[in-house]
Scaffold this active site. Structure first.
Site, mmCIF file in Angstrom:
data_model
loop_
_atom_site.group_PDB
_atom_site.id
_atom_site.type_symbol
_atom_site.label_atom_id
_atom_site.label_comp_id
_atom_site.label_asym_id
_atom_site.label_seq_id
_atom_site.Cartn_x
_atom_site.Cartn_y
_atom_site.Cartn_z
ATOM 1 N N SER A 127 -5.674 -30.138 10.433
ATOM 2 C CA SER A 127 -5.718 -31.519 9.914
ATOM 3 C C SER A 127 -4.871 -31.655 8.658
ATOM 4 O O SER A 127 -4.675 -30.671 7.931
ATOM 5 C CB SER A 127 -7.169 -31.902 9.589
ATOM 6 O OG SER A 127 -7.202 -33.122 8.889
ATOM 7 N N TYR A 158 -14.579 -30.230 4.285
ATOM 8 C CA TYR A 158 -13.895 -30.309 5.583
ATOM 9 C C TYR A 158 -12.441 -29.860 5.414
ATOM 10 O O TYR A 158 -11.916 -29.067 6.205
ATOM 11 C CB TYR A 158 -13.964 -31.747 6.100
ATOM 12 C CG TYR A 158 -13.171 -31.990 7.368
ATOM 13 C CD1 TYR A 158 -13.675 -31.594 8.603
ATOM 14 C CD2 TYR A 158 -11.916 -32.607 7.320
ATOM 15 C CE1 TYR A 158 -12.936 -31.811 9.766
ATOM 16 C CE2 TYR A 158 -11.182 -32.826 8.475
ATOM 17 C CZ TYR A 158 -11.692 -32.432 9.689
ATOM 18 O OH TYR A 158 -10.970 -32.643 10.838
#
Lengths: 456, 245
Positions: B138, B151
């Site tokens: 990501s 995250y």
């Protein structure tokens, strides 16, 4: 009907709900603020939801919950589950879009048996609204071709419901108010080629349009008329008659139709685009251009079935206040005179719609409260202008009630409950059946509260 | 291609698996929910996948099950040559700060579990001359940022691991493709306010498939995120402390 035990799923707590967002149908009126849940796991998000909606292409408030009430959105639950390429039987999740179905299966020679005027709808929505198309006189509504559905009723049960079942018939055209539609099985239509043979011809007035529509329906599977209701005097209702059929393989090009790129309306158009002189001029110009280019030939299915899909966000043409689409059916036996009177009422009350769609219906649908019945259906867009638009709709509805017709719930936003009940006496029996599966009245929409007797 | 796919039932994974199926590739699906896998497998067959699409249970939080799952895939595909991993968990920073168990699970699944799976896959691919390993990381792993500290840390670790694999094993025939999606409108991000440049899963799938075909080591999806993150990486710390991004 079979009931299936599925894993216990808890209803989402209020804190788990996403923030309320502004939701509307394609007409952008009314607008409701409510939390919308969207997930691939449709069975999970329908627990505790008051309604399920798809791509939001019904025009009024049919896909809208009450303010603050959670609504499930099916668009991520969009899988093909099974397809028999010999028989054309398809099973899919309710959020599968017609555009995707066409993209995948039309090149293989299969098409939906009935299509509405846009492919940006879900198959679940097509069943819930029991949509009709240019072939209604021959093939009826979409729901006639659905063989079974998987439905989560308000009592929490997930039921596999066959087409003979009364719950199925109440759900066909039941506007999503009998349960959350999870899956459906539909019989597709085999086509000889992915191309259409189409013919267009100018028609000088309303009476001729109706005569030629009825005549064309005896020979063609797909027929529709576009009428200009702002044309003066004897030319009232002049327009373009469009007929077509799937082309035979021998007359169609060997290549597949290209998917043309669409253009977008980038912003809300100003109000002059809706003024009487502008709309009248547009209609007159359109009639002239289409008359000059009328003829016959092979065309792609995209412009034939979905002409407005070529323009993304075309609802912005009606500005920030939005619009309503008015669609009714006038019984066949009332004749052309009833239709002319309808146009007179429309114009007298200041209605200035762009082209009006005219189409003859075939037999009444088997759906308990489905819209179509034998007669002539008329559909038009009316810009939202507050009281004036309400007055037009009231006046048109008065005529429809007097003539024994009815209106289409998937389009409506403004009909008054007294007029609707006068049009459709079937609602009481349908509501009785609903209450058997939903005694607490958990499933409801803005439309059902407005017209169908549900409590707010 | 003979593709082993972990995460094909949802979001960007579903969109990418559909593209692979429509191209006629052979697929084998791994995931946690066998019934859901079966439904996706049947769809991929309808869309045109080569042969029947098999599936097996595999949970990134349980590495002890990896070997059996990979064995099943190898047997069905007669040796897979491409592996795609899109599975992962997401939770917002406030959720992860408040719930230690959830935080541990996200750290385990997104980093430890994914890396351990990739290690087993790497060995199998290298033993038969190489292949392609495409893993979804990501843009959240590009820079320590306030809204995605935990995250983002899992994705930063994963991106570094994948970069290392590419440096070491590309010459041996193992092409590692690291996908760095920006904000994409999926069920996972439902309810969050989409920022500018938010993408659709179908757009990501198109870009990623092209990257797999070309063996491109890093791909941003949608592509504009490459330039957005270039700017973010250049911002000095005192600016990062002040902004909410």
């Amino acid at each position: 009907m079979t009931e299936t035990a599925i894993p216990e799923r808890a209803a989402p707590a209020a804190t788990d709900l996403p923030p309320a967002t502004a939701l509307s149908g394609w007409g952008r009126h009314p607008i409701v603020k409510a939390p919308q849940l969207r997930s691939e796991d449709l069975p999970r998000i329908t627990v505790g939801a008051t309604l399920t909606r798809g791509l939001g292409r019904s025009y009024g408030d049919a896909s809208l919950p009450l303010p603050g009430a959670p609504v499930a959105c099916s668009t991520l639950a969009d899988r093909f589950l099974e397809f028999d390429s010999k028989t054309g039987r398809l099973r899919c999740e309710a959020g599968l879009s017609l555009a995707e179905l066409n993209r995948v299966l039309l090149p293989r020679g299969w098409f939906t048996p009935v299509t509405p005027g846009t492919q940006f709808v879900t198959l679940g929505g097509m069943f819930a609204a029991d949509v009709h198309g240019k072939n209604h006189h021959e093939s009826g509504c979409f729901g006639e071709h659905v063989r079974s559905i998987r439905l989560r009723t308000a009592d929490g049960e997930v039921r596999e419901v066959g087409e003979q079942d009364e719950l199925f018939l109440a759900s066909q055209g039941g506007m999503g108010l009998t349960g959350h539609l999870l899956e459906l099985e539909v019989q597709l239509k085999k086509v000889a080629s992915p191309w259409i043979w189409a013919e267009t011809s100018p028609v000088p007035d309303l009476e001729t349009m109706i005569d030629r529509l009825l005549e064309a329906s005896r020979h063609w599977p797909y027929t529709v008329g576009w009428s200009d209701c702002l044309a003066p005097g004897a030319r009232l209702g002049r327009g373009i008659l469009i007929v077509g059929r799937w082309a035979e393989a021998s007359e169609a090009p060997a290549r597949l139709p290209a998917m043309k790129r669409s253009v977008a309306v980038p912003f809300d158009l100003p109000t002059w685009a809706l003024s009487r002189w502008f709309v009248r001029s547009f209609n007159a110009l359109y009639y002239r251009v289409r008359s000059a280019t009328a003829g016959a030939g092979i065309v792609s299915p995209q412009p034939f079935y979905y002409p407005l899909d070529a323009v993304r966000h075309w609802n912005r043409v009606y500005g920030r206040r939005g619009f309503t689409q008015y669609q009714c059916v006038l019984p066949t036996e009332r004749g052309a005179e009833s239709c002319r009177k309808f146009f007179d009422i429309l114009v007298r009350h200041g209605g200035t719609p762009y082209l009006v769609v005219v189409k003859d219906f075939g037999a009444e649908s088997r759906g308990s409260i489905s819209f179509p019945r034998p007669g002539l259906t008329i559909a038009m867009d009316l810009p939202m202008r507050g009281r004036q638009t309400q007055t037009i709709v009231d006046a048109l509805n008065e005529h429809v009630v007097a003539e024994g017709g009815r209106i289409y719930l998937a389009k409506d936003a403004l009909t008054r409950v007294e007029q609707f009940r006068a049009m459709d006496p079937r609602i009481e029996a349908w509501n009785e059946l609903r209450r058997r599966y939903d005694p607490k009245g958990l499933l409801k929409s803005a439309l059902s509260v407005r017209l169908l007797g549900d409590e707010a | 291609m003979k593709v082993l796919f972990l995460g094909a039932t949802k979001g960007m994974g579903r969109a990418l698996a559909r593209r692979l199926a429509e191209r006629g590739e052979a697929l084998f699906l791994l995931g946690r929910d066998l019934e859901d896998l079966e439904r996706s497998a049947r769809e991929l067959e309808v869309l045109g996948a080569h042969g029947s699409v098999g599936s097996a249970s595999c949970d990134l939080s349980e590495p002890s099950g990896f070997r059996a799952a990979l064995d099943q895939a190898d047997e069905k595909l007669d040796g897979f040559d491409t592996v795609v991993v899109t599975a992962g968990l997401f939770a917002t920073q406030p959720e992860l700060e408040q719930d230690e168990a959830q935080c541990e699970r996200v750290l385990q699944v997104n980093f430890t579990g994914t890396v351990l799976l990739c290690e087993q896959v790497r060995k199998r691919l290298l033993s038969r001359g190489g292949g392609k390993l495409c893993v979804f990381s990501s843009v959240a792993g590009e820079r320590g940022r306030k809204p995605v500290i935990l995250y983002g840390a899992t994705k930063a670790g994963l991106s570094y691991y994948l970069e290392g694999l590419d440096h070491k094993f590309r010459s041996d025939g193992l092409q590692t493709i690291t996908v760095k999606p920006g904000f994409v409108k999926t069920g996972m991000t439902e309810g969050l306010d989409p920022p500018p440049f938010a993408g659709e899963p179908e757009d990501v799938a198109r870009v990623v498939l092209r990257a797999i075909d070309r063996g491109k080591p890093v791909v941003y999806a949608p592509p504009i995120w490459r330039w957005v993150m270039m700017v973010i990486r250049c911002l000095p710390r005192f600016v990062m402390r002040r902004i909410g991004f």
